[in-house]
Design a protein around this motif. Structure first.
Motif, PDB file in Angstrom:
ATOM      1  N   LYS A   1       5.727  67.246 -41.059  1.00  0.00           N
ATOM      2  CA  LYS A   1       4.467  67.374 -40.330  1.00  0.00           C
ATOM      3  C   LYS A   1       4.696  67.948 -38.937  1.00  0.00           C
ATOM      4  O   LYS A   1       3.978  68.865 -38.493  1.00  0.00           O
TER       5      LYS A   1
ATOM      6  N   SER B   1       2.822  76.399 -36.873  1.00  0.00           N
ATOM      7  CA  SER B   1       1.440  76.870 -36.762  1.00  0.00           C
ATOM      8  C   SER B   1       1.132  77.350 -35.348  1.00  0.00           C
ATOM      9  O   SER B   1       0.365  78.293 -35.152  1.00  0.00           O
TER      10      SER B   1
ATOM     11  N   ARG C   1       5.634  72.706 -49.083  1.00  0.00           N
ATOM     12  CA  ARG C   1       4.683  72.128 -48.129  1.00  0.00           C
ATOM     13  C   ARG C   1       4.204  73.192 -47.143  1.00  0.00           C
ATOM     14  O   ARG C   1       3.033  73.217 -46.763  1.00  0.00           O
TER      15      ARG C   1
ATOM     16  N   GLU D   1       1.667  75.425 -48.780  1.00  0.00           N
ATOM     17  CA  GLU D   1       0.397  74.728 -48.957  1.00  0.00           C
ATOM     18  C   GLU D   1      -0.370  74.589 -47.640  1.00  0.00           C
ATOM     19  O   GLU D   1      -1.597  74.712 -47.590  1.00  0.00           O
ATOM     20  N   THR D   2       0.382  74.321 -46.566  1.00  0.00           N
ATOM     21  CA  THR D   2      -0.237  74.043 -45.264  1.00  0.00           C
ATOM     22  C   THR D   2      -0.525  75.307 -44.461  1.00  0.00           C
ATOM     23  O   THR D   2      -1.563  75.407 -43.803  1.00  0.00           O
TER      24      THR D   2
END
Length: 206
Positions: A171, A178, A198, A201-202
């Motif tokens: 996370k 990002s 992950r 997907e994110t």
């Protein structure tokens, strides 16, 4: 910043106590393995404040009277259990070994993946390569290409340990990615591929 590693400020009593723990460490470790696999710690945990006698534990866990006596004597020295009269109880150390996920994963990883291999640590230091891998396969040069070939219990313990420590970082890492606004990312090594999945997907634009 802690100076835990920069000072030798133990008292003589504290130092010799730690030295004795190291000296008996492998025996206590193997004792706890048996207490776990035979269900002794679980039985004591379920008994709660009632406790159990040696005879009751021996019968419930299918261990001889002599065997349970040996195991409990060693467990007492490690504060894994304690007793009041003839009744034994799960100590705080035993509680965490049985119920704390991080402790249990570390314990199982050490037992199933590392314990036998550690007998070759001196050889590994001298040669600069993972000589302990011979306990799984003489030809392996590193463990990563062969994770799918590990014995089932070792494989299960490896992935449970690996995922426990790596997954919690996903996370935070994805948040950094990002914010960077990048369009391409090279996942060097890749490990199990879980982070790449992950990430896709994110952050589908990367």
């Amino acid at each position: 910043m802690s100076d835990f590693y920069t000072k030798d400020d133990l008292s003589a009593l504290e130092a010799i106590n730690l030295a004795q723990k190291i000296a008996a460490g492998p025996m206590l470790f193997q004792t706890v393995c048996i207490l776990l696999t035979k269900g002794v710690l679980k039985a004591l945990d379920e008994a709660k404040t009632k406790g159990m006698t040696k005879a009751e534990l021996a019968k419930k866990c299918a261990i001889s009277d002599y065997g349970i006596s040996v195991l409990l004597d060693m467990a007492l020295s490690g504060r894994v259990v304690y007793h009041q009269g003839e009744r034994f109880f799960l100590g705080k150390v035993g509680h965490f070994i049985l119920n704390d996920r991080m402790t249990r994963l570390n314990f199982e990883f050490t037992n199933d993946v590392c314990y036998k291999a550690l007998a070759y640590l001196d050889e590994a230091i001298e040669q600069g390569k993972p000589c302990g891998l011979k306990v799984f396969n003489e030809s392996w040069q590193t463990i990563y290409p062969h994770l799918s070939e590990l014995p089932p219990k070792a494989q299960q313990s490896w992935f449970a340990w690996d995922h426990f420590y790596s997954d919690v970082s996903f996370k935070a890492a994805l948040k950094v990615l990002s914010e960077l606004g990048i369009s391409k990312l090279n996942d060097v090594g890749g490990n199990t591929g879980k982070f790449a999945i992950r990430c896709c997907e994110t952050l589908p634009d990367i």
